[in-house]
Design a protein around this motif. Structure first.
Motif, short mmCIF file in Angstrom:
data_model
loop_
_atom_site.label_atom_id
_atom_site.label_comp_id
_atom_site.label_asym_id
_atom_site.label_seq_id
_atom_site.Cartn_x
_atom_site.Cartn_y
_atom_site.Cartn_z
N SER A 163 0.80 -1.23 0.00
CA SER A 163 0.00 0.00 0.00
C SER A 163 0.83 1.28 0.00
O SER A 163 0.30 2.35 -0.30
CB SER A 163 -0.94 0.01 1.22
N LYS A 234 -10.27 -8.01 6.73
CA LYS A 234 -10.51 -6.84 7.59
C LYS A 234 -9.26 -6.00 7.73
O LYS A 234 -9.30 -4.77 7.65
CB LYS A 234 -11.00 -7.30 8.96
N LEU A 237 -8.43 -4.06 4.54
CA LEU A 237 -9.28 -2.88 4.40
C LEU A 237 -8.83 -1.77 5.33
O LEU A 237 -8.82 -0.59 4.95
CB LEU A 237 -10.74 -3.25 4.69
N ALA A 238 -8.42 -2.15 6.55
CA ALA A 238 -7.97 -1.14 7.51
C ALA A 238 -6.69 -0.47 7.05
O ALA A 238 -6.55 0.75 7.10
CB ALA A 238 -7.77 -1.79 8.89
N GLY A 240 -5.59 -0.35 3.95
CA GLY A 240 -5.86 0.38 2.72
C GLY A 240 -6.56 1.72 2.92
O GLY A 240 -6.50 2.60 2.06
N SER A 241 -7.22 1.87 4.07
CA SER A 241 -7.94 3.13 4.36
C SER A 241 -7.06 4.16 5.06
O SER A 241 -7.52 5.29 5.29
CB SER A 241 -9.17 2.84 5.22
N GLU A 242 -5.82 3.81 5.39
CA GLU A 242 -4.94 4.74 6.07
C GLU A 242 -4.43 5.83 5.12
O GLU A 242 -4.35 5.61 3.90
CB GLU A 242 -3.76 3.98 6.69
N ASP A 243 -4.08 6.96 5.68
CA ASP A 243 -3.66 8.10 4.87
C ASP A 243 -2.38 7.80 4.07
O ASP A 243 -2.17 8.37 2.99
CB ASP A 243 -3.41 9.33 5.76
N CYS A 245 -1.59 5.20 2.53
CA CYS A 245 -1.81 4.31 1.40
C CYS A 245 -1.75 5.07 0.09
O CYS A 245 -2.39 6.12 -0.08
CB CYS A 245 -3.18 3.63 1.55
N SER A 247 -2.64 5.66 -3.72
CA SER A 247 -3.82 5.35 -4.54
C SER A 247 -3.41 4.63 -5.82
O SER A 247 -2.28 4.71 -6.24
CB SER A 247 -4.54 6.63 -4.90
#
Length: 247
Positions: A163, A234, A237-238, A240-243, A245, A247
């Motif tokens: 990520s 889970k 997803l956690a 991948g949602s961090e700042d 990561c 894009s």
């Protein structure tokens, strides 16, 4: 600093081993020293190993590369073994995962050889299954011990690598060697169990895990991976949602 001095001496001790059987035995003995370390010394020992290997890697000639890759494989296994002997103590697991994330599979440091990053990815799941197989063959309550392996947490350094790394070609390699490897192992083990006759050979059902090779791996050996899939999703997803990561 003390551990780094020790590992520099051990590194060149291993450098001088020139017979295959001697190299294999010495790699096992050096890596198993983790289990002799007490408290935080174990994670310091592992950290010093990876720092030493990465620092000296570009001086390793083609005749010695394979034996140092073997030593790295053994270090991965005995790192798992150390965590297992601590009953997967949360603080110790976090310390070891920090070592992987900061050194062996660091996402951006140009001083870390890409070949080290990819090799760790190649052997990581193999050695985790090796540990589970060893526990399953032991007495006591092996199923409960294997179920306690925090697979999702152990995979987090690779999630964070994928990520955050700016090295464009490596995420696909790590994804295949770690995450796709898990899915393929589970699928092949399920197919093997379904195809096996009820009177099949028990030895074949048990299977064996060797370096760079899976022989007749049964579903029992990888069931802990299958059971961990929801937690892996889970955590993915956690992360991948961090700042941090990309894009």
């Amino acid at each position: 600093m003390e551990m780094l001095r020790h590992w520099k001496a051990l590194f060149y001790c291993f450098w001088l081993s020139d017979k295959p059987l001697v190299q294999q035995e010495l790699a096992w003995d050096l890596a198993s020293l983790i289990l002799a370390c007490k408290g935080r010394n174990s994670s310091s020992f592992v950290r010093a190993f990876w720092e030493t290997l990465c620092r000296e890697w570009f001086d390793v000639d083609k005749h010695r590369v394979d034996k140092y890759l073997l030593l790295a494989r053994r270090m991965v296994f005995f790192t798992f073994k150390s965590m297992q002997q601590s009953n997967w103590d949360g603080q110790l697991v976090d310390e070891y995962m920090s070592v992987y994330q900061e050194i062996a599979v660091n996402s951006s440091d140009p001083k870390i050889p890409n070949s080290i990053r990819t090799h760790v990815g190649d052997v990581y799941v193999d050695e985790l299954v090796r540990l589970a197989s060893e526990v399953l063959s032991a007495s006591g309550e092996p199923q409960a011990e294997v179920a306690a392996i925090p697979v999702a947490r152990l995979l987090e350094p690779f999630m964070r690598f994928i990520s955050t790394t700016p090295i464009r070609h490596l995420p696909a390699i790590i994804q295949e060697s770690v995450f796709e490897n898990i899915v393929v192992r589970i699928a092949e083990a399920e197919e093997r169990d379904m195809a096996q006759d009820s009177d099949g050979d028990m030895e074949m059902a048990g299977g064996d895990v060797r370096d760079n090779q899976i022989e007749n791996e049964s579903l029992q050996k990888v069931q802990f991976l299958a059971d961990s899939i929801p937690n892996i999703k889970k955590r993915l997803l956690a992360v991948g949602s961090e700042d941090e990561c990309r894009s």
